[in-house]
Design an enzyme around this catalytic site. Structure first.
Site, PDB file in Angstrom:
ATOM      1  CE  LYS A 173       1.341   3.206   4.265  1.00 22.81           C
ATOM      2  NZ  LYS A 173       1.891   1.830   4.638  1.00 22.81           N
ATOM      3  CD  GLU A 248      11.874   9.745  -6.932  1.00 20.75           C
ATOM      4  OE1 GLU A 248      12.259   9.220  -7.764  1.00 20.75           O
ATOM      5  OE2 GLU A 248      12.251  11.226  -7.020  1.00 20.75           O
ATOM      6  CB  CYS A 282      13.628   1.390  -7.730  1.00 22.03           C
ATOM      7  SG  CYS A 282      14.591   2.536  -6.688  1.00 22.03           S
ATOM      8  CD  GLU A 379       9.954  -2.432 -10.139  1.00 23.97           C
ATOM      9  OE1 GLU A 379       8.689  -2.104  -9.635  1.00 23.97           O
ATOM     10  OE2 GLU A 379      10.599  -1.708  -9.465  1.00 23.97           O
TER      11      GLU A 379
HETATM   12  P1  NAD Z   1       4.157  -0.375  -2.853  1.00 19.77           P
HETATM   13  O1  NAD Z   1       3.500   0.290  -3.915  1.00 19.77           O
HETATM   14  O2  NAD Z   1       3.310  -1.669  -2.674  1.00 19.77           O
HETATM   15  O3  NAD Z   1       4.202   0.008  -1.411  1.00 19.77           O
HETATM   16  C1  NAD Z   1       4.741   1.433  -1.001  1.00 19.77           C
HETATM   17  C2  NAD Z   1       4.148   2.237   0.102  1.00 19.77           C
HETATM   18  O4  NAD Z   1       2.737   2.604  -0.230  1.00 19.77           O
HETATM   19  C3  NAD Z   1       3.771   1.037   1.307  1.00 19.77           C
HETATM   20  O5  NAD Z   1       4.103   2.059   2.565  1.00 19.77           O
HETATM   21  C4  NAD Z   1       2.471   0.940   1.178  1.00 19.77           C
HETATM   22  O6  NAD Z   1       1.797   0.473   2.406  1.00 19.77           O
HETATM   23  C5  NAD Z   1       1.745   1.858   0.393  1.00 19.77           C
HETATM   24  N1  NAD Z   1       0.502   1.907  -0.148  1.00 19.77           N
HETATM   25  C6  NAD Z   1       0.009   0.749  -0.719  1.00 19.77           C
HETATM   26  N2  NAD Z   1      -1.080   0.801  -1.087  1.00 19.77           N
HETATM   27  C7  NAD Z   1      -1.551   2.221  -0.863  1.00 19.77           C
HETATM   28  C8  NAD Z   1      -2.807   2.976  -1.269  1.00 19.77           C
HETATM   29  N3  NAD Z   1      -3.751   2.678  -1.980  1.00 19.77           N
HETATM   30  N4  NAD Z   1      -2.466   4.260  -1.068  1.00 19.77           N
HETATM   31  C9  NAD Z   1      -1.412   4.981  -0.379  1.00 19.77           C
HETATM   32  N5  NAD Z   1      -0.371   4.020   0.244  1.00 19.77           N
HETATM   33  C10 NAD Z   1      -0.455   2.804  -0.256  1.00 19.77           C
HETATM   34  O7  NAD Z   1       5.663  -0.773  -3.035  1.00 19.77           O
HETATM   35  P2  NAD Z   1       6.628  -1.516  -2.355  1.00 19.77           P
HETATM   36  O8  NAD Z   1       6.331  -2.893  -2.606  1.00 19.77           O
HETATM   37  O9  NAD Z   1       6.489  -1.218  -0.908  1.00 19.77           O
HETATM   38  O10 NAD Z   1       7.893  -0.999  -2.884  1.00 19.77           O
HETATM   39  C11 NAD Z   1       8.539  -1.460  -4.069  1.00 19.77           C
HETATM   40  C12 NAD Z   1       8.565  -0.619  -5.167  1.00 19.77           C
HETATM   41  O11 NAD Z   1       8.996   0.680  -4.543  1.00 19.77           O
HETATM   42  C13 NAD Z   1       9.050  -0.964  -6.474  1.00 19.77           C
HETATM   43  O12 NAD Z   1       8.092  -0.869  -7.278  1.00 19.77           O
HETATM   44  C14 NAD Z   1      10.312  -0.324  -6.502  1.00 19.77           C
HETATM   45  O13 NAD Z   1      10.711   0.228  -7.744  1.00 19.77           O
HETATM   46  C15 NAD Z   1       9.593   1.056  -5.857  1.00 19.77           C
HETATM   47  N6  NAD Z   1      10.884   1.810  -5.283  1.00 19.77           N
HETATM   48  C16 NAD Z   1      10.817   2.937  -6.198  1.00 19.77           C
HETATM   49  C17 NAD Z   1      12.178   3.933  -5.708  1.00 19.77           C
HETATM   50  C18 NAD Z   1      12.411   5.219  -6.402  1.00 19.77           C
HETATM   51  O14 NAD Z   1      13.199   6.252  -5.740  1.00 19.77           O
HETATM   52  N7  NAD Z   1      11.993   5.466  -7.697  1.00 19.77           N
HETATM   53  C19 NAD Z   1      12.692   3.539  -4.537  1.00 19.77           C
HETATM   54  C20 NAD Z   1      12.547   2.493  -3.696  1.00 19.77           C
HETATM   55  C21 NAD Z   1      11.479   1.459  -4.376  1.00 19.77           C
END
Ligand code: NAD
Length: 495
Positions: A173, A248, A282, A379
């Protein structure tokens, strides 16, 4: 309008009845509309992935490798289109899409095409003299993957590639904000020879489609990239089924400038490290700890370079910095900077949204924040860097480690001993010395502490997507074995 789903090797309309408009954050225009999935689509995609698993997990590795090589070729042919769509849906400058996102994804594909043929257990031996032991490294089954919006194509590939290279099948997804390049990827993966059902894509929201993927009993492993907050929720659901969870999560990377650092290099590195992808990275540099002897010069140098950064149309190669992903993300960044200033921090530059259509925010440098304040601990995910002074090496390391995150960090010094001490003592999955950001397909990426568990990229990611089986073969041919007498008292054949 796009169907929005890719299930069992073909496009499909989502069953939710809802249509989502994917917006260009630079101007609010609609890039494309997609239908959204529902629970029935999750069931279909998981069933397709499950059905495909037996054959895909048992083909010779060269078959998986060849399909990934063909995928890399298709992506190279469509590189400009991938870059254009990635920029339109995220707002990232086209120079970043063409110079980093797309070539990085192709390189990852080539790496895992090769790695698929080197996936091995350990050597055989007879440890007790009577049995030959071998170790098989086997795929796990259907992997449920969930990706964020900041690097939609790269994050989809970091999840899909090691999983399918190892013989798993995937239901992925993307973020509902940025599904378009992941859908292109699914189309190209099928055309490249990945059998139907091996790679499925569902566009939907997190709480319904994301959670349904994680909770599906036929999904054997969950691979999630996103915020620490949602990572907790994913881990909680996975724990309920004792399902493997690869996480991650967020980061808050420290950037430590020791007194012997090359100041000009540190200034350039801080601007690039803080502003990459408009700070929505990130591993972005977010907290600079600078020795007091260099502090003022560092702050004025970074502020000067940040003030010269050009914001504008992300499709224009002259643009340095694109918008934030959405109006709500800009509100979040604005509010965090305002709270920091209200709490005593001082703006050295930026701190406001420029007069442009779209979700732009000026590069922002703050000093005078407290170590325990929100702007230092949490963050921001925007083009915001906080600078704090330190007196001693021990203090610098202590402050660098003083958040709940541990994804990445950098240390700037010309002293080799200091560099090694810092890289040993900083609690993070990656420590750069005299640079900040570069990654390569051959090296692992993944967090310590609440930045997650498990590694993306590199041979290490196979540890996540495989399980290890011990096979023990009796080589004596003896029916009445000596060790049986520890269980029951049958006589020896010669007695
Ligand atoms: P997010 O956690 O809001 O969403 C990530 C994904 O999870 C999206 O596809 C979202 O639709 C889904 N999601 C949301 N609620 C969910 C639930 N209850 N159950 C299952 N899936 C759910 O993050 P974001 O705003 O899309 O991305 C930014 C974040 O990602 C930042 O915190 C960043 O640091 C992190 N990030 C980490 C890495 C890494 O490698 N560690 C890489 C890229 C981004």
């Amino acid at each position: 309008m796009l169907p929005g789903q890719w299930i069992d090797g073909r496009p499909a309309e989502g069953g939710s009845g809802h249509v989502l408009e994917v917006a260009n954050p630079a101007d609010g225009t609609t890039v494309e509309s997609v239908t959204l999935a529902n629970g029935a689509d999750v069931a279909d995609a998981v069933a397709a992935a499950r059905a495909a698993f037996r054959q895909w997990s048992q083909v010779p590795p060269v078959v998986r490798s060849d399909a990934l090589l063909a995928l890399a070729e298709r992506m190279k042919d469509r590189a400009d289109e991938y870059a254009r769509v990635e920029t339109a849906q995220t707002g990232k400058p086209i120079r970043l899409s063409t110079g980093f996102d797309v070539p990085g994804s192709v390189d990852n594909t080539l790496f895992f095409a090769g790695a698929a043929r080197h996936l091995q257990g350990t050597a055989a031996a007879e440890w007790d003299g009577d049995h030959t032991s071998t170790v098989r490294r086997e795929p796990i089954g259907v992997v449920g993957s969930i990706a964020p919006w900041n690097y939609p194509l790269q994050m989809a590939m970091w999840k899909m590639l090691p999983a399918v290279a190892a013989g798993n099948t995937v239901v992925l997804k993307p973020s509902e904000l940025t599904p378009l390049t992941t859908l292109m990827l699914a189309e190209d993966a099928s055309a490249a020879g990945l059998p139907d059902g091996v790679f499925n894509v569902l566009t939907g929201t997190g709480p319904d489609v994301g959670e349904a993927i994680v909770a599906h009993p036929d999904v054997r492993m969950v691979s999630f990239t996103g915020s620490t907050r949602v990572g907790h929720r994913v881990a909680e659901i996975a724990a309920g089924q004792l399902k493997r969870a690869h996480l991650e999560l967020g980061g808050k990377a420290p950037f430590v400038v020791f007194p012997d650092a090359d100041l000009a290099a540190a200034v350039q590195g801080a601007v690039a490290g803080a502003l990459i992808n408009t700070g929505q990275d990130c591993t972005a540099a977010t907290r600079a700890y600078v020795h007091h002897s260099l502090f003022d010069e560092f702050v004025s140098g970074v502020a000067r370079v940040m003030d010269g950064v050009r914001l504008g149309d992300p499709a224009d190669p002259a643009t340095d910095l694109g918008p934030l992903i959405s109006p709500s993300q800009r509100e979040k960044v604005t509010a965090m900077v305002e709270r920091a200033v209200a709490g005593g921090a001082t703006l050295a530059c930026g701190g406001f949204a420029p007069d442009l259509p779209g979700c732009f925010y000026r590069p922002t440098l703050l000093t005078g924040a407290r170590q325990d304040s929100e702007i230092v601990q949490e963050e921001v995910f925007g083009p915001v860097l906080v600078v704090l002074p330190f007196e001693s090496d021990d203090e610098a390391i202590r402050l660098a480690n003083d958040t709940r995150y541990g994804l990445a960090a950098s240390a700037w010094t010309s002293d080799v001993r200091r560099a090694h001490r810092a890289s040993r003592e900083i609690e993070a999955g990656c420590v750069w010395i005299n640079d900040h950001i570069p990654i390569v397909s051959e090296m692992p990426h993944g967090g310590y502490k609440q930045s997650g568990m498990g590694k993306d990229m590199s041979q290490y990611s196979f540890d996540e997507y495989t399980q290890v089986k011990h096979v023990s073969v009796d080589i004596t041919g003896v029916a009445n074995k000596e060790w049986h007498r520890t269980i029951y008292s049958n006589p020896r054949p010669d007695q």
